[in-house]
Structure formats: structure tokens, C-alpha cells
Design a protein around this motif. Structure first.
Motif, PDB file in Angstrom:
ATOM      1  N   ALA A 138       0.819  -1.226   0.000  1.00 54.92           N
ATOM      2  CA  ALA A 138       0.000   0.000   0.000  1.00 54.92           C
ATOM      3  C   ALA A 138       0.845   1.265   0.000  1.00 54.92           C
ATOM      4  O   ALA A 138       0.578   2.200  -0.763  1.00 54.92           O
ATOM      5  N   PHE A 139       1.872   1.294   0.852  1.00 57.90           N
ATOM      6  CA  PHE A 139       2.629   2.531   1.007  1.00 57.90           C
ATOM      7  C   PHE A 139       3.378   2.920  -0.263  1.00 57.90           C
ATOM      8  O   PHE A 139       3.722   4.089  -0.452  1.00 57.90           O
ATOM      9  N   LEU A 140       3.639   1.957  -1.145  1.00 59.57           N
ATOM     10  CA  LEU A 140       4.363   2.263  -2.374  1.00 59.57           C
ATOM     11  C   LEU A 140       3.524   3.091  -3.339  1.00 59.57           C
ATOM     12  O   LEU A 140       4.051   3.619  -4.320  1.00 59.57           O
ATOM     13  N   HIS A 141       2.231   3.205  -3.074  1.00 58.83           N
ATOM     14  CA  HIS A 141       1.354   4.007  -3.942  1.00 58.83           C
ATOM     15  C   HIS A 141       1.330   5.481  -3.543  1.00 58.83           C
ATOM     16  O   HIS A 141       0.818   6.314  -4.278  1.00 58.83           O
ATOM     17  N   GLY A 142       1.852   5.790  -2.376  1.00 54.78           N
ATOM     18  CA  GLY A 142       1.852   7.178  -1.913  1.00 54.78           C
ATOM     19  C   GLY A 142       2.825   8.029  -2.706  1.00 54.78           C
ATOM     20  O   GLY A 142       3.955   7.616  -2.974  1.00 54.78           O
ATOM     21  N   GLU A 143       2.398   9.221  -3.096  1.00 53.88           N
ATOM     22  CA  GLU A 143       3.243  10.118  -3.872  1.00 53.88           C
ATOM     23  C   GLU A 143       3.818  11.195  -2.960  1.00 53.88           C
ATOM     24  O   GLU A 143       3.095  11.884  -2.253  1.00 53.88           O
ATOM     25  N   LEU A 144       5.141  11.320  -2.974  1.00 56.56           N
ATOM     26  CA  LEU A 144       5.812  12.251  -2.079  1.00 56.56           C
ATOM     27  C   LEU A 144       5.664  13.694  -2.541  1.00 56.56           C
ATOM     28  O   LEU A 144       5.733  13.983  -3.735  1.00 56.56           O
ATOM     29  N   LEU A 186      -5.278   7.465  -1.483  1.00 51.74           N
ATOM     30  CA  LEU A 186      -6.528   6.711  -1.470  1.00 51.74           C
ATOM     31  C   LEU A 186      -7.726   7.645  -1.351  1.00 51.74           C
ATOM     32  O   LEU A 186      -8.745   7.471  -2.037  1.00 51.74           O
ATOM     33  N   LYS A 187      -7.609   8.653  -0.492  1.00 61.67           N
ATOM     34  CA  LYS A 187      -8.688   9.627  -0.328  1.00 61.67           C
ATOM     35  C   LYS A 187      -8.988  10.335  -1.646  1.00 61.67           C
ATOM     36  O   LYS A 187     -10.164  10.487  -2.028  1.00 61.67           O
ATOM     37  N   ALA A 188      -7.958  10.749  -2.363  1.00 60.60           N
ATOM     38  CA  ALA A 188      -8.153  11.447  -3.638  1.00 60.60           C
ATOM     39  C   ALA A 188      -8.875  10.570  -4.645  1.00 60.60           C
ATOM     40  O   ALA A 188      -9.751  11.040  -5.387  1.00 60.60           O
ATOM     41  N   ILE A 189      -8.535   9.275  -4.670  1.00 63.22           N
ATOM     42  CA  ILE A 189      -9.172   8.360  -5.614  1.00 63.22           C
ATOM     43  C   ILE A 189     -10.644   8.140  -5.255  1.00 63.22           C
ATOM     44  O   ILE A 189     -11.526   8.153  -6.125  1.00 63.22           O
ATOM     45  N   GLN A 196     -18.119  10.593  -0.550  1.00 68.14           N
ATOM     46  CA  GLN A 196     -18.067  11.748   0.332  1.00 68.14           C
ATOM     47  C   GLN A 196     -17.289  11.379   1.583  1.00 68.14           C
ATOM     48  O   GLN A 196     -17.506  10.319   2.176  1.00 68.14           O
ATOM     49  N   ASN A 197     -16.371  12.250   1.986  1.00 69.38           N
ATOM     50  CA  ASN A 197     -15.596  12.031   3.203  1.00 69.38           C
ATOM     51  C   ASN A 197     -16.399  12.512   4.414  1.00 69.38           C
ATOM     52  O   ASN A 197     -16.825  13.659   4.463  1.00 69.38           O
ATOM     53  N   SER A 198     -16.607  11.624   5.372  1.00 64.01           N
ATOM     54  CA  SER A 198     -17.386  11.961   6.559  1.00 64.01           C
ATOM     55  C   SER A 198     -16.707  13.049   7.370  1.00 64.01           C
ATOM     56  O   SER A 198     -15.493  13.034   7.571  1.00 64.01           O
ATOM     57  N   LYS A 199     -17.476  14.002   7.850  1.00 64.90           N
ATOM     58  CA  LYS A 199     -16.943  15.045   8.720  1.00 64.90           C
ATOM     59  C   LYS A 199     -16.782  14.542  10.151  1.00 64.90           C
ATOM     60  O   LYS A 199     -15.996  15.082  10.924  1.00 64.90           O
ATOM     61  N   ALA A 200     -17.525  13.502  10.503  1.00 61.77           N
ATOM     62  CA  ALA A 200     -17.452  12.952  11.857  1.00 61.77           C
ATOM     63  C   ALA A 200     -16.247  12.024  12.025  1.00 61.77           C
ATOM     64  O   ALA A 200     -15.695  11.913  13.119  1.00 61.77           O
ATOM     65  N   ASP A 201     -15.834  11.374  10.935  1.00 59.98           N
ATOM     66  CA  ASP A 201     -14.692  10.457  10.976  1.00 59.98           C
ATOM     67  C   ASP A 201     -14.013  10.512   9.622  1.00 59.98           C
ATOM     68  O   ASP A 201     -14.581  10.063   8.620  1.00 59.98           O
ATOM     69  N   THR A 202     -12.810  11.043   9.567  1.00 55.98           N
ATOM     70  CA  THR A 202     -12.142  11.272   8.274  1.00 55.98           C
ATOM     71  C   THR A 202     -11.720   9.986   7.578  1.00 55.98           C
ATOM     72  O   THR A 202     -11.312  10.018   6.423  1.00 55.98           O
TER      73      THR A 202
END
Length: 232
Positions: A138-144, A186-189, A196-202
């Protein structure tokens, strides 16, 4: 015979060492490279990192601060104790990173236990199916977003550019910011897919259209439930 390559491996002949315990996990890369099975695992990891465009080789400069790296080795076994595969992983020595130079933020949100209980109770009430998955590497997908340099991996130095260093394009395991970069990607995708990203739990994402789907994220472990198995 090992195919010729422009990557020099410790400037020594590669051979399969006869060891008492063939499944013993090596302590160092030099030890691992003497065994054909561990060498193959290292080559597979190195190829995957290159395919993922994890870094670019650049000439070193006086102001480059290098983050170290090392090889880790693990024998993956089946439930009956037999060997499944030999796994080698290149990881960064994150403890050598300098705040505000190699990284700024490391925090990555994880799903709250109360959110899990609420969503699972909803799923149970409506008899929804629940799927669990985890993301390989998973971490290899993160863009620096930071500029990070590290030495070329031990055993896989480009002989044509032996003095060059790796400028990381993607995160690797061990970097302090790896969990954050993975979550941001992952959030961007998911938002791109109209969640929709929950405001109560990100770490909770909700899709509401003709169907309803909940996605709960705990680093690389994910729960998915909703009223449409097809959409899930």
C-alpha cells in the motif's frame, strides 16, 4: 547461470550457498545474496520498485542529505508450516530523517472503533454483506511532496551511475510520511469516484446514489459494506 546485468551485486560471483537451514532468514543483504532463493526475492522487489517508478537516479550534490535504507527478509509460511515464499523488502531507515527537511507531516487518520461498531450494526440490521481487504504494498502508492534522497540499494548499484543517488518519487516502507501519503492518495481516488468524506470520521467514506456504500479505512485494511453487492 545468472544473467548478466548492469547492476553490480557486491562485485562478487553470485552463487547458491549450501546452508544448514535453507529457510533461515538472512541478517544482511550480503548473506542473502549467496542463496539463489533470497537473491530471486531481492530481484523481484527491486524490479517492482523500478516498475512503480519509485525513484530516479540523480547526480549527488553537497547539499543532499541521504536517508539510509536496508533489506529485510521474511519467510512466509502456509498454515501447515510449509514455506509459501521468500520475501525481501527494501525499507528506509526513517529514524535518520530530519524534520522539516525530509518530512513535515506523518499523521495518518484511522477509523474510530465507534464508527466500526455503528456501521457494522447498520449492516447487520439490513442484512448487508461485509467485505474486508488489504492492499498489497500500500505505502508504495503514496506520492511524495517532499524531496527525499537515499543511496542506491545495497547489491543493486547501477554500474554506469555508481555515484548517483535515488531521488524518491513515491514513498517506500520505513519513511516517516509513508502512512500519510498512502491515505492522501486513497482519499483522492475515492473522492474522484464520487465518495463523500465523513466530517465525523475522516477515515469513513460514503457513496450515495442509487445505492449506498460505506468504506472504512484503517491504514491498508479496508472494510466495505452497503446495499449493493454489485457496486461493492
Amino acid at each position: 547461470m545468472v544473467a548478466r546485468s548492469k547492476y553490480v551485486i557486491f562485485k562478487q560471483k553470485v552463487f547458491s550457498a549450501i546452508v544448514t537451514n535453507a529457510t533461515a532468514e538472512p541478517k544482511t543483504a550480503k548473506e542473502a545474496i549467496k542463496n539463489s532463493q533470497w537473491l530471486h526475492a531481492m530481484q523481484s522487489e527491486f524490479s517492482a520498485l523500478q516498475k512503480n517508478d519509485t525513484w530516479s537516479l540523480v547526480p549527488p550534490t553537497a547539499d543532499h542529505i541521504l536517508v539510509g535504507n536496508k533489506w529485510l527478509f521474511k519467510v512466509k509460511k502456509n498454515t501447515n508450516g510449509s514455506v509459501n515464499r521468500f520475501k525481501a523488502k527494501l525499507v528506509a531507515r526513517g529514524y535518520t530523517q530530519i524534520p522539516r527537511i525530509d518530512f513535515y507531516s506523518t499523521y495518518s487518520p484511522v477509523i474510530k472503533s465507534s464508527t466500526i461498531r455503528v456501521v457494522l450494526s447498520i449492516a447487520a440490521s439490513f442484512n448487508w454483506g461485509v467485505r474486508q481487504l488489504d492492499i498489497n504494498n500500500a505505502f508504495l502508492h503514496g506520492e511524495l511532496t517532499e524531496t527525499v534522497y537515499m543511496p542506491q540499494p545495497e547489491g543493486f548499484v547501477d554500474v554506469d551511475r555508481a555515484s548517483y543517488v535515488c531521488k524518491l518519487n513515491k514513498a517506500i516502507y520505513g519513511l516517516r510520511q509513508s502512512p500519510r501519503t498512502w491515505f492522501d492518495r486513497l482519499k483522492a481516488i475515492l473522492i474522484q469516484w464520487n465518495f463523500q468524506n465523513s466530517k465525523a470520521d475522516t477515515s469513513l467514506f460514503v457513496y450515495q446514489g442509487q445505492s449506498l456504500v460505506y468504506v472504512l479505512i484503517y491504514v491498508d485494511d479496508i472494510l466495505i459494506t452497503g446495499n449493493s453487492n454489485t457496486l461493492i
